[in-house]
Write a protein that holds these residues in place. Structure first.
Motif, PDB file in Angstrom:
ATOM      1  N   MET A   1     -12.125   4.792  14.252  1.00 28.30           N
ATOM      2  CA  MET A   1     -12.399   3.366  14.119  1.00 28.30           C
ATOM      3  C   MET A   1     -12.901   2.746  15.428  1.00 28.30           C
ATOM      4  O   MET A   1     -13.786   1.897  15.425  1.00 28.30           O
ATOM      5  CB  MET A   1     -11.121   2.650  13.656  1.00 28.30           C
ATOM      6  N   THR A   2     -12.331   3.193  16.558  1.00 28.04           N
ATOM      7  CA  THR A   2     -12.663   2.583  17.850  1.00 28.04           C
ATOM      8  C   THR A   2     -13.718   3.353  18.626  1.00 28.04           C
ATOM      9  O   THR A   2     -14.339   2.808  19.540  1.00 28.04           O
ATOM     10  CB  THR A   2     -11.400   2.478  18.728  1.00 28.04           C
ATOM     11  N   GLY A   3     -13.895   4.637  18.303  1.00 29.29           N
ATOM     12  CA  GLY A   3     -14.840   5.461  19.052  1.00 29.29           C
ATOM     13  C   GLY A   3     -14.299   5.932  20.391  1.00 29.29           C
ATOM     14  O   GLY A   3     -15.031   6.543  21.178  1.00 29.29           O
ATOM     15  N   ARG A   4     -13.022   5.675  20.661  1.00 31.26           N
ATOM     16  CA  ARG A   4     -12.406   6.117  21.922  1.00 31.26           C
ATOM     17  C   ARG A   4     -11.903   7.548  21.779  1.00 31.26           C
ATOM     18  O   ARG A   4     -11.612   8.014  20.677  1.00 31.26           O
ATOM     19  CB  ARG A   4     -11.250   5.190  22.318  1.00 31.26           C
TER      20      ARG A   4
ATOM     21  N   ALA B   1       0.820  -1.220   0.000  1.00 29.58           N
ATOM     22  CA  ALA B   1       0.000   0.000   0.000  1.00 29.58           C
ATOM     23  C   ALA B   1       0.847   1.261   0.000  1.00 29.58           C
ATOM     24  O   ALA B   1       0.522   2.244  -0.653  1.00 29.58           O
ATOM     25  CB  ALA B   1      -0.941   0.009   1.201  1.00 29.58           C
ATOM     26  N   GLY B   2       1.959   1.276   0.778  1.00 28.74           N
ATOM     27  CA  GLY B   2       2.854   2.430   0.795  1.00 28.74           C
ATOM     28  C   GLY B   2       2.344   3.624   1.570  1.00 28.74           C
ATOM     29  O   GLY B   2       2.958   4.679   1.561  1.00 28.74           O
ATOM     30  N   SER B   3       1.228   3.483   2.257  1.00 28.54           N
ATOM     31  CA  SER B   3       0.627   4.605   2.974  1.00 28.54           C
ATOM     32  C   SER B   3       0.330   4.210   4.409  1.00 28.54           C
ATOM     33  O   SER B   3      -0.222   3.134   4.665  1.00 28.54           O
ATOM     34  CB  SER B   3      -0.678   5.038   2.286  1.00 28.54           C
ATOM     35  N   SER B   4       0.676   5.072   5.349  1.00 29.27           N
ATOM     36  CA  SER B   4       0.454   4.805   6.759  1.00 29.27           C
ATOM     37  C   SER B   4      -1.029   4.716   7.090  1.00 29.27           C
ATOM     38  O   SER B   4      -1.481   3.784   7.762  1.00 29.27           O
ATOM     39  CB  SER B   4       1.109   5.907   7.599  1.00 29.27           C
ATOM     40  N   ALA B   5      -1.803   5.680   6.619  1.00 36.00           N
ATOM     41  CA  ALA B   5      -3.234   5.722   6.945  1.00 36.00           C
ATOM     42  C   ALA B   5      -3.973   4.523   6.364  1.00 36.00           C
ATOM     43  O   ALA B   5      -4.815   3.905   7.019  1.00 36.00           O
ATOM     44  CB  ALA B   5      -3.845   7.022   6.438  1.00 36.00           C
ATOM     45  N   VAL B   6      -3.648   4.174   5.094  1.00 32.65           N
ATOM     46  CA  VAL B   6      -4.289   3.026   4.453  1.00 32.65           C
ATOM     47  C   VAL B   6      -3.932   1.743   5.191  1.00 32.65           C
ATOM     48  O   VAL B   6      -4.784   0.883   5.441  1.00 32.65           O
ATOM     49  CB  VAL B   6      -3.871   2.937   2.965  1.00 32.65           C
ATOM     50  N   THR B   7      -2.656   1.597   5.574  1.00 34.92           N
ATOM     51  CA  THR B   7      -2.204   0.408   6.301  1.00 34.92           C
ATOM     52  C   THR B   7      -2.954   0.257   7.617  1.00 34.92           C
ATOM     53  O   THR B   7      -3.479  -0.810   7.945  1.00 34.92           O
ATOM     54  CB  THR B   7      -0.683   0.490   6.569  1.00 34.92           C
ATOM     55  N   CYS B   8      -2.987   1.338   8.388  1.00 33.72           N
ATOM     56  CA  CYS B   8      -3.634   1.319   9.703  1.00 33.72           C
ATOM     57  C   CYS B   8      -5.124   1.009   9.582  1.00 33.72           C
ATOM     58  O   CYS B   8      -5.661   0.157  10.295  1.00 33.72           O
ATOM     59  CB  CYS B   8      -3.411   2.665  10.382  1.00 33.72           C
ATOM     60  N   ALA B   9      -5.802   1.688   8.663  1.00 34.77           N
ATOM     61  CA  ALA B   9      -7.252   1.528   8.534  1.00 34.77           C
ATOM     62  C   ALA B   9      -7.623   0.165   7.976  1.00 34.77           C
ATOM     63  O   ALA B   9      -8.586  -0.465   8.430  1.00 34.77           O
ATOM     64  CB  ALA B   9      -7.809   2.636   7.636  1.00 34.77           C
TER      65      ALA B   9
END
Length: 433
Positions: free
Chosen positions: A391-394, A113-121
């Motif tokens: 994602m978690t609502g926290r 993916a090469g992207s931090s946000a895409v990887t995390c999500a």
């Protein structure tokens, strides 16, 4: 006018514009124009036109939108659930159990993916419900995602390494090779930390034995084959010398489209969403790079980088002390700026200083990206924190506390590559020879 005074004026002007909500790219262009107009005899208008044009057609930059698009396509596939199903049987018996799926899954996803946000999500939207259902500690689960999600910036093909290569005029292929071992090292550091925490407090990660035989585990691994095949094709074509990063990115986009079609995730709607997402992200980064190129030229005409490099030289700082100073600077900037902005804003001043200190610019690129990774999980602008909050609502404070240990683990990673720079440089030398 004294270069130190010019640098101070430029800094506070930039700070004022950013504080009022002006976008980063227009801020860079405005500060560069003011700098040239008031502190240099150079023609600001013609330099602006020529430098923005030169920065916009850089061939190395063409890989950027393609890798971004590949990540956007994969984000809309069943890739995350397939990775979870393929990795879980192998990792569940380790101390920490399925938390290691977060870490290794992010590492695998980062490589395509090469992207931090895409990887995390992508990994998080699958793993978080599973971990919660099986009684894993939520704080540790969030922390592993926050920390491991940043691997998208380091493990090639990394968008941030492409940006650094363009800014510092360093080979992107060499940067990709240099990022592999440090990326794997940080994965192992994260896994060791999770295993230690689970050993000390088994309640954090309940033991789960899948009861599968070796043959059954191999059969479950079939879910991993598509993404691993794509990873090897994209990176193998670069490292084997068969394709440039841009050509490999094109192969990656085609492979991602095939994967999306094979999983039933490809529709006209998802295709257009991925395309427009890639266009927005790529245009933002390209605009920032163009502004940074103009500001770098403006600063060069004033002589500020040369004078500041002279100041640092007069302090007689050792390369290690300079790295310590720059680490503190980048961590501070990371509290307020995103990674791309932080990298390009400082390039005009920092790169000449680093070069003068005799620090290898290839090694410095990996160092910079790891520090930028740390900025992804530092408040108030840590992007991965926002992804996980949604994602978690926290609340953001809980997410930040969960991510804090992984911030210090990345700091440990910086200390290791500073003490042993061959971790970064040796793979490049080996591949070239």
């Amino acid at each position: 006018m004294d270069a130190g005074l010019i640098a101070t004026i430029v800094f506070f002007l930039m700070l004022a514009l950013l504080a009022t909500g002006v976008w980063v790219a227009p801020t860079l262009i405005a500060v560069g124009f003011v700098t040239l107009h008031f502190f240099s005899p150079a023609p600001a208008g013609s330099l602006l036109a020529s430098n923005v044009w030169d920065a916009s057609w850089n061939w190395a930059l063409t890989a950027l939108p393609l890798f971004v698009w590949m990540g956007e396509i994969l984000f809309r596939t069943r890739l995350s659930s397939d990775m979870f199903n393929g990795l879980a049987p192998w990792l569940s018996r380790l101390p920490g159990g399925l938390l290691h799926v977060n870490i290794v899954g992010c590492g695998v996803m980062a490589a395509v993916a090469g992207s931090s946000a895409v990887t995390c999500a992508t990994v998080g939207r699958m793993s978080m419900p599973e971990l919660k259902k099986r009684g894993y500690d939520e704080n540790l689960a969030i922390g592993t995602l926050a920390g491991s999600g940043t691997l998208g910036l380091l493990i090639p093909p990394s968008i941030m390494l492409i940006v650094y290569g363009v800014v510092a005029q360093v080979s992107i292929s060499r940067l990709f090779i240099a990022g592999i071992v440090p990326g794997v090292m940080i994965i192992l550091i994260f896994m060791a930390y999770v295993a230690l925490r689970a050993k000390l407090n088994p309640a954090l990660a309940p033991k789960q034995d899948t009861g599968l035989s070796f043959v059954q585990k191999l059969y479950a691994s079939r879910y991993l084959f598509p993404v691993i095949a794509l990873m090897f094709v994209v990176l193998g074509s670069i490292y084997g010398g068969f394709a440039t990063p841009t050509e490999a990115a094109t192969i990656g986009v085609l492979g991602a489209l095939v994967l999306a079609a094979a999983t039933g995730s490809l529709s006209w709607s998802s295709f257009m969403e991925s395309l427009m997402g890639a266009v927005r992200t790529s245009c933002m980064i390209a605009f920032i790079l163009a502004g940074a190129a103009f500001l770098s030229i403006a600063m060069g005409f004033t002589g500020v980088p040369r004078v500041l490099a002279g100041y640092v030289d007069a302090w007689n700082l050792s390369p290690v002390m300079l790295i310590v100073l720059l680490t503190v600077l980048y961590i501070f900037l990371g509290c307020f700026l995103d990674g791309v902005s932080m990298m390009v804003l400082t390039a005009a001043v920092v790169l000449p200083m680093v070069d003068k200190a005799g620090i290898d610019l290839l090694w410095f690129g990996i160092f910079t990206v790891i520090v930028v990774e740390m900025a992804q999980i530092t408040p108030p602008v840590g992007f991965n924190l926002f992804v996980l909050q949604g994602m978690t609502g926290r609340d953001i404070l809980k997410v930040t506390r969960s991510a804090a240990p992984f911030f210090f683990l990345m700091l440990l990673g910086i200390a290791i590559i500073t003490a042993f720079p061959q971790i970064v440089l040796a793979p490049v030398q080996f591949m070239i020879e």
